[in-house]
Design a protein around this motif. Structure first.
Motif, PDB file in Angstrom:
ATOM      1  N   GLN A  63       8.459 -11.933   7.793  1.00 35.66           N
ATOM      2  CA  GLN A  63       8.260 -11.037   6.942  1.00 35.66           C
ATOM      3  C   GLN A  63       6.894 -12.054   5.884  1.00 35.66           C
ATOM      4  OE1 GLN A  63      11.326  -9.200   5.595  1.00 35.66           O
ATOM      5  NE2 GLN A  63      12.741  -9.844   7.400  1.00 35.66           N
ATOM      6  N   ILE A  64       6.942 -12.577   5.709  1.00 35.07           N
ATOM      7  CA  ILE A  64       6.383 -13.492   4.788  1.00 35.07           C
ATOM      8  C   ILE A  64       5.143 -14.365   4.966  1.00 35.07           C
ATOM      9  CG2 ILE A  64       5.822 -16.017   3.878  1.00 35.07           C
ATOM     10  CD1 ILE A  64       8.959 -16.129   3.526  1.00 35.07           C
ATOM     11  N   LYS A  65       5.068 -13.856   6.822  1.00 35.91           N
ATOM     12  CA  LYS A  65       3.504 -13.689   6.532  1.00 35.91           C
ATOM     13  C   LYS A  65       2.817 -12.903   7.191  1.00 35.91           C
ATOM     14  CE  LYS A  65       4.433 -17.071  10.953  1.00 35.91           C
ATOM     15  NZ  LYS A  65       4.614 -17.904  11.943  1.00 35.91           N
ATOM     16  N   GLN A  66       3.788 -11.207   7.237  1.00 35.11           N
ATOM     17  CA  GLN A  66       2.730 -10.731   6.452  1.00 35.11           C
ATOM     18  C   GLN A  66       2.357 -10.043   5.691  1.00 35.11           C
ATOM     19  OE1 GLN A  66       5.903  -7.656   7.950  1.00 35.11           O
ATOM     20  NE2 GLN A  66       5.362  -7.499  10.027  1.00 35.11           N
ATOM     21  N   PHE A  67       3.620 -10.602   4.758  1.00 36.72           N
ATOM     22  CA  PHE A  67       2.776 -10.645   2.896  1.00 36.72           C
ATOM     23  C   PHE A  67       1.953 -11.027   3.052  1.00 36.72           C
ATOM     24  CE2 PHE A  67       3.398 -12.285  -1.393  1.00 36.72           C
ATOM     25  CZ  PHE A  67       3.381 -11.790  -2.157  1.00 36.72           C
ATOM     26  N   GLU A  68       1.474 -12.328   3.464  1.00 39.42           N
ATOM     27  CA  GLU A  68       0.127 -13.525   3.506  1.00 39.42           C
ATOM     28  C   GLU A  68      -0.982 -12.177   3.275  1.00 39.42           C
ATOM     29  OE1 GLU A  68      -1.935 -17.844   4.263  1.00 39.42           O
ATOM     30  OE2 GLU A  68       0.473 -16.088   5.483  1.00 39.42           O
ATOM     31  N   THR A  69      -1.149 -11.460   4.377  1.00 36.86           N
ATOM     32  CA  THR A  69      -1.966 -10.538   4.831  1.00 36.86           C
ATOM     33  C   THR A  69      -2.245  -9.264   3.670  1.00 36.86           C
ATOM     34  OG1 THR A  69      -1.109 -10.930   6.709  1.00 36.86           O
ATOM     35  CG2 THR A  69      -2.317  -8.726   6.354  1.00 36.86           C
ATOM     36  N   VAL A  70      -1.761  -9.290   3.505  1.00 35.21           N
ATOM     37  CA  VAL A  70      -1.456  -8.105   2.411  1.00 35.21           C
ATOM     38  C   VAL A  70      -1.922  -9.232   0.263  1.00 35.21           C
ATOM     39  CG1 VAL A  70       0.212  -7.049   0.578  1.00 35.21           C
ATOM     40  CG2 VAL A  70       1.294  -6.617   2.820  1.00 35.21           C
ATOM     41  N   CYS A  71      -1.221 -10.309   0.807  1.00 34.79           N
ATOM     42  CA  CYS A  71      -2.010 -10.494  -0.526  1.00 34.79           C
ATOM     43  C   CYS A  71      -3.216 -10.628  -0.320  1.00 34.79           C
ATOM     44  CB  CYS A  71      -1.574 -12.820  -0.681  1.00 34.79           C
ATOM     45  SG  CYS A  71       0.395 -12.586  -0.903  1.00 34.79           S
ATOM     46  N   GLY A  72      -4.143 -11.277   1.359  1.00 31.34           N
ATOM     47  CA  GLY A  72      -5.602 -11.492   0.612  1.00 31.34           C
ATOM     48  C   GLY A  72      -6.612 -10.255   0.239  1.00 31.34           C
ATOM     49  N   ASN A  73      -6.124  -9.356   1.360  1.00 33.88           N
ATOM     50  CA  ASN A  73      -6.297  -7.182   0.616  1.00 33.88           C
ATOM     51  C   ASN A  73      -6.443  -7.588  -0.622  1.00 33.88           C
ATOM     52  OD1 ASN A  73      -6.652  -6.080   4.086  1.00 33.88           O
ATOM     53  ND2 ASN A  73      -5.327  -7.773   4.247  1.00 33.88           N
ATOM     54  N   SER A  77      -5.450   0.107  -0.857  1.00 35.06           N
ATOM     55  CA  SER A  77      -5.012   0.646  -2.027  1.00 35.06           C
ATOM     56  C   SER A  77      -3.519   1.762  -2.030  1.00 35.06           C
ATOM     57  CB  SER A  77      -6.200   2.394  -1.695  1.00 35.06           C
ATOM     58  OG  SER A  77      -5.388   3.329  -0.368  1.00 35.06           O
ATOM     59  N   ASN A  78      -2.792   1.719  -0.620  1.00 34.54           N
ATOM     60  CA  ASN A  78      -1.420   1.932  -0.454  1.00 34.54           C
ATOM     61  C   ASN A  78      -0.508   0.398  -0.804  1.00 34.54           C
ATOM     62  OD1 ASN A  78      -1.712   4.144  -0.178  1.00 34.54           O
ATOM     63  ND2 ASN A  78      -1.718   4.084   2.148  1.00 34.54           N
ATOM     64  N   ILE A  79      -1.041  -0.833  -0.167  1.00 35.68           N
ATOM     65  CA  ILE A  79      -0.301  -1.805  -0.868  1.00 35.68           C
ATOM     66  C   ILE A  79      -0.049  -2.355  -2.012  1.00 35.68           C
ATOM     67  CG2 ILE A  79      -0.900  -2.480   1.939  1.00 35.68           C
ATOM     68  CD1 ILE A  79      -2.932  -4.594   0.236  1.00 35.68           C
ATOM     69  N   LEU A  80      -1.041  -1.575  -3.487  1.00 40.07           N
ATOM     70  CA  LEU A  80      -1.488  -2.732  -4.305  1.00 40.07           C
ATOM     71  C   LEU A  80       0.222  -1.855  -5.642  1.00 40.07           C
ATOM     72  CD1 LEU A  80      -4.855  -1.117  -5.340  1.00 40.07           C
ATOM     73  CD2 LEU A  80      -4.024  -3.636  -4.691  1.00 40.07           C
ATOM     74  N   ARG A  81       1.038  -1.144  -4.794  1.00 42.13           N
ATOM     75  CA  ARG A  81       2.479  -0.505  -5.053  1.00 42.13           C
ATOM     76  C   ARG A  81       3.027  -1.501  -4.717  1.00 42.13           C
ATOM     77  NH1 ARG A  81       3.484   0.808  -9.809  1.00 42.13           N
ATOM     78  NH2 ARG A  81       4.637   2.496  -9.271  1.00 42.13           N
ATOM     79  N   GLY A  82       2.974  -1.543  -3.989  1.00 45.27           N
ATOM     80  CA  GLY A  82       4.636  -2.532  -3.258  1.00 45.27           C
ATOM     81  C   GLY A  82       4.020  -2.154  -1.972  1.00 45.27           C
ATOM     82  N   VAL A  83       5.120  -2.786  -1.112  1.00 45.11           N
ATOM     83  CA  VAL A  83       5.502  -2.919   0.519  1.00 45.11           C
ATOM     84  C   VAL A  83       6.615  -3.493   0.725  1.00 45.11           C
ATOM     85  CG1 VAL A  83       4.667  -3.791   2.236  1.00 45.11           C
ATOM     86  CG2 VAL A  83       2.523  -4.010   0.832  1.00 45.11           C
ATOM     87  N   ASN A  84       7.340  -2.831   1.474  1.00 52.66           N
ATOM     88  CA  ASN A  84       8.677  -3.017   2.139  1.00 52.66           C
ATOM     89  C   ASN A  84       8.764  -3.816   3.327  1.00 52.66           C
ATOM     90  OD1 ASN A  84      11.537  -3.125   3.804  1.00 52.66           O
ATOM     91  ND2 ASN A  84      11.687  -1.311   1.823  1.00 52.66           N
ATOM     92  N   PHE A  85       9.032  -4.784   3.981  1.00 55.69           N
ATOM     93  CA  PHE A  85       8.959  -5.893   5.140  1.00 55.69           C
ATOM     94  C   PHE A  85      10.146  -6.484   5.777  1.00 55.69           C
ATOM     95  CE2 PHE A  85       5.588  -7.144   1.796  1.00 55.69           C
ATOM     96  CZ  PHE A  85       4.816  -7.562   2.255  1.00 55.69           C
ATOM     97  N   ALA A  86      11.003  -5.539   5.006  1.00 60.77           N
ATOM     98  CA  ALA A  86      12.431  -5.411   5.296  1.00 60.77           C
ATOM     99  C   ALA A  86      12.581  -5.483   6.964  1.00 60.77           C
ATOM    100  CB  ALA A  86      13.576  -5.469   4.933  1.00 60.77           C
ATOM    101  N   SER A  87      13.737  -6.100   7.941  1.00 61.62           N
ATOM    102  CA  SER A  87      13.726  -5.715   9.204  1.00 61.62           C
ATOM    103  C   SER A  87      15.112  -5.854   9.766  1.00 61.62           C
ATOM    104  CB  SER A  87      12.846  -6.619  10.082  1.00 61.62           C
ATOM    105  OG  SER A  87      13.441  -6.059  11.432  1.00 61.62           O
TER     106      SER A  87
END
Length: 465
Positions: free
Chosen positions: A210-220, A104-114
């Motif tokens: 970071q893009i790989k992490q985003f791919e996980t978010v997209c699936g969810n 539910s939290n990822i629906l408003r966005g995520v920060n992947f920056a490192s």
């Protein structure tokens, strides 16, 4: 409020039509990048690039050091505020700590920056070094010595490990006096302790990861909303990317161990941007650690995001990093001038990324983007500081030594009381005041600083899938 209106007038933001800058209906914000956008990612890593200790965060609510390299909020936070958020979306690694609410939290966005990350996979991993054998051993010895005496750490109560301080000092020594390290390494080898040393002391999340992490978010997201609604959310969300400075810093430091003329680096930026190719072997060479000659495609990374559903890109270019307090200190000129070689690389990087975005949006016509010229924005302030409400543009607010640029910000640093008067917070990063000005410009500025449109315009464009 006064500084805000100074910016609106001076940087070409549409003061006469502030209603046009009303908050757009933006489903989510996804953020990729380095320390300019990191809001706590590296707190969860075994990393030296961390800012979760004082004086970082001194002007954040409750003076909390969150992991932001700032006295308060980042530019990314202020951009998010313009779209109705309280601040940047939380870090991906933070959200992972809460399994029940993750989806539910990822629906408003995520920060992947490192912090420390770059476009190239190895950027930042070895602490801005040339990957020379001498430094790696010297650095690792610092890790061992620091851990041995951690109980004596004067910062232990605020979780700033002594070995972090030791390694940062070593980094400084390696950059200025590499010949001293050769003798030290000889002694280390004679002592036979080389094999006991740590291999990778600084973890970062590269842009690729970071893009790989985003791919996980997209699936969810697809799992929660379904394919149709999930695709609509992803295509109409904003994708902010700020990266590249660390790649240039690493290139600069590599010159200490390998003579690569700047022209070669500039030619690489200009001549291979269709797609933009950078070969790792141009940057790094180490006698013992063989970095495979691997071609990294910025174009391909943007395409990866596109294939995952991204359509609206907000890209922020590299600022004049040769003018940060650390580089002014290293130059040691009488007038405290900037390191122009680095600035030339930053300008060339802007040109290369501009070409990438032009080519990509031509090939994929549904892609829209806003490209922020951080170089032009920052130099405008440096050349006319009083116009923008700043009084100090050379010296960092928090630090030590010349220009407060000889050492990272820490609890024993000199700290300025009037932080809004300073352009730089620490030896590399801007103050909260400077970050807010940048955010307002990116959100509502004119074509002098943001092309072909600003972020407020980008957000209002509907994307149908």
């Amino acid at each position: 409020m006064g500084r805000r209106w100074i910016l609106l007038v001076s940087l070409g933001i549409y003061v006469a039509s502030m209603q046009y800058l009303a908050k757009a209906d933006l489903p989510a914000i996804f953020i990729f990048g380095d320390s300019i956008a990191d809001v706590g990612t590296n707190n969860f890593l075994k990393s030296l690039a961390r800012a979760n200790y004082p004086y970082h965060g001194i002007d954040f609510p409750n003076s909390k050091p969150t992991g932001r390299f700032s006295n308060g909020y980042h530019t990314i936070d202020f951009i998010a505020k313009q779209f109705g958020y309280n601040s940047s979306p939380p870090p991906f690694l933070s959200l992972l700590q809460h399994n029940l609410s993750f989806k539910s939290n990822i629906l408003r966005g995520v920060n992947f920056a490192s912090a420390g990350a770059g476009i190239l996979d190895p950027t930042g991993i070895q602490l801005y070094v040339s990957f020379s054998h001498s430094f790696l051993v010297f650095f690792k010895v610092g890790m061992i010595v620091g851990r041995k005496y951690i109980s004596q750490n004067e910062y232990a109560h605020i979780r700033v490990p002594l070995y972090v301080r030791i390694c940062q000092k070593i980094m400084f020594l390696q950059f200025l006096w590499p010949f001293l390290l050769k003798e030290f390494i000889k002694k280390v080898q004679e002592a036979g302790i080389e094999e006991k040393l740590v291999t990778h002391p600084w973890d970062v999340v590269s842009l690729r990861d970071q893009i790989k992490q985003f791919e996980t978010v997209c699936g969810n997201i697809t799992e929660v909303l379904g394919a149709s609604k999930g695709n609509s959310l992803l295509s109409n969300s904003l994708y902010l990317i700020t990266i590249g400075s660390n790649d240039i810093f690493d290139y600069q430091h590599s010159l200490r161990s390998r003579a690569i003329p700047p022209q070669t680096f500039l030619a690489t930026l200009h001549d291979t941007c269709q797609p933009f190719e950078v070969t790792q072997s141009i940057y790094y060479q180490h006698n013992d650690l063989e970095f495979e000659s691997q071609t990294i495609l910025i174009y391909t990374m943007v395409e990866d995001l596109y294939n995952l559903g991204a359509r609206k890109f907000g890209i922020i270019s590299v600022p004049p990093i040769g003018c940060c307090p650390f580089q002014r200190f290293l130059k040691r000129s009488e007038d405290g001038g900037c390191f122009e070689e680095l600035n030339n690389l930053a300008q060339a990087f802007y040109d290369a990324i501009r070409d990438v975005l032009t080519n990509f949006s031509t090939e994929f016509v549904e892609v829209k983007y806003s490209f922020g010229n951080a170089y032009a924005m920052t130099t405008s302030i440096i050349h006319n500081p009083l116009t923008f409400g700043f009084k100090e543009i050379k010296t960092a607010c928090c630090g030590n030594g010349t220009f407060n640029g000889e050492e990272e910000c820490n609890p024993n640093s000199k700290l300025c009381p009037n932080r809004d008067d300073y352009l730089f917070w620490d030896w590399f990063h801007p103050t909260e005041a400077a970050s807010e000005l940048a955010a307002l410009t990116l959100y509502g500025g004119g074509n002098e600083f943001v092309t072909p449109m600003n972020l407020s315009q980008l957000a209002t464009i509907p994307i149908g899938i």
